[in-house]
Design an enzyme around this catalytic site. Sequence first.
Site, PDB file in Angstrom:
ATOM      1  N   ASP A  25       0.859  -1.177   0.000  1.00  0.00           N
ATOM      2  CA  ASP A  25       0.000   0.000   0.000  1.00  0.00           C
ATOM      3  C   ASP A  25       0.900   1.233   0.000  1.00  0.00           C
ATOM      4  O   ASP A  25       1.956   1.243   0.636  1.00  0.00           O
ATOM      5  CB  ASP A  25      -0.925   0.031   1.218  1.00  0.00           C
ATOM      6  CG  ASP A  25      -1.929   1.182   1.114  1.00  0.00           C
ATOM      7  OD1 ASP A  25      -2.906   1.046   0.361  1.00  0.00           O
ATOM      8  OD2 ASP A  25      -1.690   2.216   1.779  1.00  0.00           O
ATOM      9  N   GLU A  27       1.041   5.661   0.180  1.00  0.00           N
ATOM     10  CA  GLU A  27       0.437   6.972   0.362  1.00  0.00           C
ATOM     11  C   GLU A  27       1.196   7.928  -0.549  1.00  0.00           C
ATOM     12  O   GLU A  27       2.431   7.819  -0.691  1.00  0.00           O
ATOM     13  CB  GLU A  27       0.516   7.431   1.822  1.00  0.00           C
ATOM     14  CG  GLU A  27      -0.169   6.506   2.816  1.00  0.00           C
ATOM     15  CD  GLU A  27      -1.644   6.291   2.542  1.00  0.00           C
ATOM     16  OE1 GLU A  27      -2.276   7.203   1.948  1.00  0.00           O
ATOM     17  OE2 GLU A  27      -2.172   5.215   2.901  1.00  0.00           O
ATOM     18  N   HIS A 165      -5.807   4.520   6.253  1.00  0.00           N
ATOM     19  CA  HIS A 165      -5.175   5.451   5.314  1.00  0.00           C
ATOM     20  C   HIS A 165      -3.709   5.690   5.642  1.00  0.00           C
ATOM     21  O   HIS A 165      -3.178   6.775   5.388  1.00  0.00           O
ATOM     22  CB  HIS A 165      -5.930   6.797   5.274  1.00  0.00           C
ATOM     23  CG  HIS A 165      -7.315   6.674   4.708  1.00  0.00           C
ATOM     24  ND1 HIS A 165      -7.564   6.298   3.407  1.00  0.00           N
ATOM     25  CD2 HIS A 165      -8.528   6.860   5.304  1.00  0.00           C
ATOM     26  CE1 HIS A 165      -8.872   6.268   3.210  1.00  0.00           C
ATOM     27  NE2 HIS A 165      -9.485   6.602   4.339  1.00  0.00           N
ATOM     28  N   ASP A 170      -2.830  -0.491   6.185  1.00  0.00           N
ATOM     29  CA  ASP A 170      -3.656  -0.844   5.022  1.00  0.00           C
ATOM     30  C   ASP A 170      -3.105  -2.083   4.319  1.00  0.00           C
ATOM     31  O   ASP A 170      -3.868  -2.943   3.862  1.00  0.00           O
ATOM     32  CB  ASP A 170      -3.717   0.319   4.036  1.00  0.00           C
ATOM     33  CG  ASP A 170      -4.602   1.460   4.537  1.00  0.00           C
ATOM     34  OD1 ASP A 170      -5.030   1.392   5.704  1.00  0.00           O
ATOM     35  OD2 ASP A 170      -4.867   2.394   3.764  1.00  0.00           O
TER      36      ASP A 170
END
Length: 545
Positions: A25, A27, A165, A170
Site C-alpha cells: 500500500d 500513500e 489510510h 492498510d
Amino acid sequence: MLADALQTTFEDAVPLPEVEFVVVDLETTGGSPADSRITEIGAVKVRGGERTGVFETLVNPGVPIPRRISHLTGIDDLVVAGAPPIEWVLPSFAEFARGCVFVAHNARFDFTFLNVALERLDYDPLPPPPVCTARLARRVVWPDVPNVRLQTLAQYFRTAVRPSHRALPDAEACSEVLHGLLELGGRLGIVTLGDLHGAVRARGRPNFGKIRLADHLPNAPGVYLFRGRDGRVLYVGKSVDLRSRVKSYFYGDGRRKVEDLLAETSTVDGVPCGSELESLILEARLIRRHEPKYNRRGKTWRKYAYLRIDDAEAFPRIKLVRETKGGGAFLGPFPSSHLARLAKEALEDVFPIRRCTTAMRASTRFAPCALAEMHRCLTPCDGRVGPERYEELVRSLVSSLSTPGGLLGTLEARMRDLAEQERFEEAALARDRLRALAEALARRRIDSWLLAGDDLVVRDGHDRPIRLHRGALARGDQDDGEPLGNPCLRERADELSALRSWILRNEVRIETTDVPLLEPVDGGATLSRVLETVRGATSTRERPG
C-alpha cells in the site's frame, strides 16, 4: 520468447500455498503517477497465510504535500522532513519484493506508481501482472459483498488490523483480506497462481461460480464437451490443456454467445487424447454426432457439394450433387455449392461438354442451344457428334482431374489474357473459378492416398503410429473402422479435412499400406504454382462465409 512462455506456464501451475505474495500500500501526494510523488510505503510478505516479512518507510517526496492529503492520511511536510528520498528507498523495496507476486487493493494505482518511480530512476519495473484484491473480491464474494472497498472487506473478513489510510496498516489489512479471498476462492477452483490471475482478469460475474465445473478435468490434451441440464451437448472444443481451457471461458468473454453458452451449461466433460491429431479427429466426430447448437460447424456439412460426371449416361454432363450416390467420377466435397459451381464453370470453359439438363439417350435429338453456335458445346443433341467421340471428350475431362497440368495452364492463360485486355471483372471471375478448381484438385491429390487403402499406417515426428482404415483414424470409439468413403461422405468431410490439414502441417512417414500409393507426375508443379498465384490476391467477388 518460447522460454518466457514456458516459464509463465510453469509459474501458473504453482499451488497458491507455495506462492509468496508481497502485499503493498502507498500513500502519495496525489492521484497521478506522472505529477505526484510517494510519501509512504508499507508492504507485507506472506506465504500460505503466514507473514514472512515487513517493509515500512516514510518517503520525502521533495514537493509540498497538499493540505487535503494531509487531512486524510495525517502525513504532512513536517512528518516527512527527515525521511529518506525515494531514490534511497526504492532499491531496498525492490530487493524486498524480489521473487514475489505483487498484490494491492486497486492494484493498478500502486503498481503504476512504483513502476513509474522505478523507471524514472532507471531501475527494472516490477514484473506483471499484479493481483488486485478488489477485482478478486468481485469474483469471490459478489453479490454478498457488492461494495468491495478495503474497509468493507476488512469488516466482512473480520481482520485483526483495520485500514486507516496509512501504508502499513492498510497493507496488513489487505493481506488478511487476500487470505480470506483465497480460502473462499478454493471452492471456485482458484487453487493455482494461473487460476488466480485468470480470476482477477475475469470480466463476467453471472457464471463465474460455474468455474468449479472444470475442477475434475486434467491438465492434458483432449476434447471437452459443455452439456446442458438435460445432458444435451451444447458445445465441443479441443485444447492442449483441458482444465485451463475450460476455465478460461469463465474468466469473462465479451461475446454474447459465450455468455449464453455458460448460462445453459450444467456439466463439462473431458476426453483426454494422446495426440493433437486424435483431438482434431475426435472433435470433428463429436460435432457431427451431436450437432451442438453453439458449434458453427455443427450443420455446415449439409452445405457441402460435389461435381459428378456420370459415365453411365450416353452423353454425360457435369452435375452438381449433394450425395455420392451412383457411379462415375467425382470431385469434392466442396465447402459450398457456390465453390462447386465455380469449379464446374472452370471445367466447362475448357471442355465443350454439354450443359443442358435434358436426359439423353444415344438416339435423343432436339434443337441445339446458343452454346453450339459459340462452339462451346459438341452438340450431341442434333446428332453432329456420336457417343464415341463424345466419350473421348469425357475421358479427357476425367483424366485432367488426375493430371491437371494442361487444364490449369489453359485456365491461367485465359485469366491473364483477360487482365491484359483490362477486362478486369471477367478476369476476377476467371480467377475465382481457377482457384475453386485448383483447391479442389489439391485436396483430391491428398485424399486419393488417404482414402485408397483398407489399412494405412504412418508415423509422426514423435515416431507414434497413426492407423487409418480407409481414411478413418483408429482410436477405439464407436466410429473406429467406419470408412470415410471414397469420395468422402459429406457428413465426414470435416473429419477428413482435419486429417488432411494435420498431414500437411507435420512430417509423417509411411510405414505400411495395402495399396501402392501412386502420385501423378503431370500437373503437380503447375498446381502448386497456380495455387500460389490465385491465393496471392483477394477476390473482389462476394463469397459465402
